[in-house]
Design an enzyme around this catalytic site. Sequence first.
Site, mmCIF file in Angstrom:
data_model
loop_
_atom_site.group_PDB
_atom_site.id
_atom_site.type_symbol
_atom_site.label_atom_id
_atom_site.label_comp_id
_atom_site.label_asym_id
_atom_site.label_seq_id
_atom_site.Cartn_x
_atom_site.Cartn_y
_atom_site.Cartn_z
ATOM 1 N N HIS A 213 0.811 -1.223 0.000
ATOM 2 C CA HIS A 213 0.000 0.000 0.000
ATOM 3 C C HIS A 213 0.843 1.272 0.000
ATOM 4 O O HIS A 213 0.297 2.369 0.139
ATOM 5 C CB HIS A 213 -0.958 0.000 1.190
ATOM 6 C CG HIS A 213 -2.093 -0.954 1.025
ATOM 7 N ND1 HIS A 213 -3.224 -0.654 0.296
ATOM 8 C CD2 HIS A 213 -2.259 -2.224 1.457
ATOM 9 C CE1 HIS A 213 -4.050 -1.689 0.311
ATOM 10 N NE2 HIS A 213 -3.477 -2.659 0.998
ATOM 11 N N LYS A 244 -1.579 -1.852 -7.421
ATOM 12 C CA LYS A 244 -2.179 -0.688 -6.777
ATOM 13 C C LYS A 244 -1.608 0.586 -7.408
ATOM 14 O O LYS A 244 -2.097 1.019 -8.427
ATOM 15 C CB LYS A 244 -1.984 -0.776 -5.269
ATOM 16 C CG LYS A 244 -2.806 -1.927 -4.665
ATOM 17 C CD LYS A 244 -2.682 -2.037 -3.178
ATOM 18 C CE LYS A 244 -3.674 -3.041 -2.608
ATOM 19 N NZ LYS A 244 -3.527 -4.415 -3.116
#
EC number: 2.3.1.37
Length: 414
Positions: A213, A244
Site C-alpha cells: 500500500h 495498486k
Amino acid sequence: MSYYDTIFNKHIDKIKSEGRYREFKSLKRQADNFPFAEYEDKQIVMWCINDYLGMSKHVKVMQASIDALLKYGVGSGGTRNIGGNNISILELEKELADLHSKETALVFTSGFVANDTTLASLAKIIPDIVFFSDELNHASIIAGIKSSRAEKYVYRHLDVQHLEKLLQSVDINKPKIIVFESAYSMDGFFSPIKDIINLAKKYNALTFIDEVHTVGLYGKQGGGISELLDCSNQIDIIQGTLAKAYGTIGGYITSNYNLIDAIRLTAPGFIFTTSLPPVISTAATHSIRHLKESNEERIKHQEVVTKLKNSFEHFNIPYLKNESHIIPIIIGDPIKATKVSNMLLNEYGIYVQHINFPTVPRGTERLRIIPTPAHTDKMINDLSTALVHIFDELDIELSSAKELNKEVRLHLIA
C-alpha cells in the site's frame, strides 16, 4: 446435490443474517475519465479504487501495453521454467530490484501469492525458523505462516514492546523472521519500521516487510516507506504489488541473490503457475520507471488526501486519523455500513465499498476511502455532504477524528 446445496445455503444464509453478504458491483471503468465509472447506466465517482495514482490509464503505460501486445501476443506461454520467461519479465525484475536498492527481485502472479508462497517456503529452506507476525497482518501473510507449520508468535498491533518480549522468549541462536506491513490497509497506520529493524538486529532475526500500500506513493522514487525512511538496505525482504499504485497486476519480492534464488527453486506458487504475460510486465515496468522520474502524481495525491481529511474534520465525519493516504470511516455495525455504502451509490452516485468482518474485526466495520490525484474539490465536498445527510438519516453519530481515533485504536490493539 440437494444435500450439499442445503449446507451451502445454510452457510450463505448465516453470512446474510450477519450483514456480511458481499455482492459484486458491475462497473465499467472509464480510462479517459478517471475516477469515473459507469454503473447501471449512470456515471458514478469511485472513491475506493486501489489504482491509487490512476496509472492504469496513463498514456505511457497503456501504450507500452499495446506495443507489447502486438509484439509478443496476449499470453506468456507457460511457467517461468517452461517457456514463460519472456525478456519483459526479466526487465521488470531489474527495475524492481533497483527501486528497492536490492540485488534482485522475483515476480509472482499477485501480491497474495508473493506473501503466501514466500513465507511458507522460507520454513522449508530455513530449518526451525520462528515467525513473529503483527496481529493485523494481511490474510496472505497469515496463510503463508499457517501453511509453513513453523513455530509462530503473534504480537499486538504495532506494539514493539510486546514484540521484544516475544523475541526474548526464543533462543537467540534460533532462526527468526519478523513479518509486518509498512502501512496497514484497513486502518492506515504506519509500522514503527526502524524500531522493528533495531529489534531484528538485536535478536538475530530476518525482516520481511509488505509494502503493497506504499510502493509508488512514498519515497523519492516510489520505493515505499522504507525508502522514505532511508532504511531499505536494512530490511532483508521487501514485498510489494504491481496492482495498486502501478496500475497493473502482480506481486514481487526483492532481496539478495541467494535468498531470491532459494525461493525461486522452492516456492510452489512461483514454480507451478503460468507467468505474467508480457503485456502486463511491460506495462508495469513503464509505470515504475515513470514514477521513479516523476513526483507530480505523488504530490497531487498527498494534496487531495489532505483536502479530504480537512473536509472530514470540518463536517465532523468520524474518520480514523492517521498519517497515510488510507482514510477509514468507522461505522461499527455491519448492517449500517452496508446501508451507507448502498445509499452513497444509489442516491448520490458515489461508490465507496463497505468493509465488514472478516476483513476487519467485528465492531469496527467501516468505509475505506481512497483518494486519488484525480479527485476534485467538488468531489470531496459532494462526498462529505452526502455522508452527513446519510449519517443523519441512519442516526449515525458524527464525532471528531481525534476522539474516535483514541477509541478505535484501543479496540484494534486490545
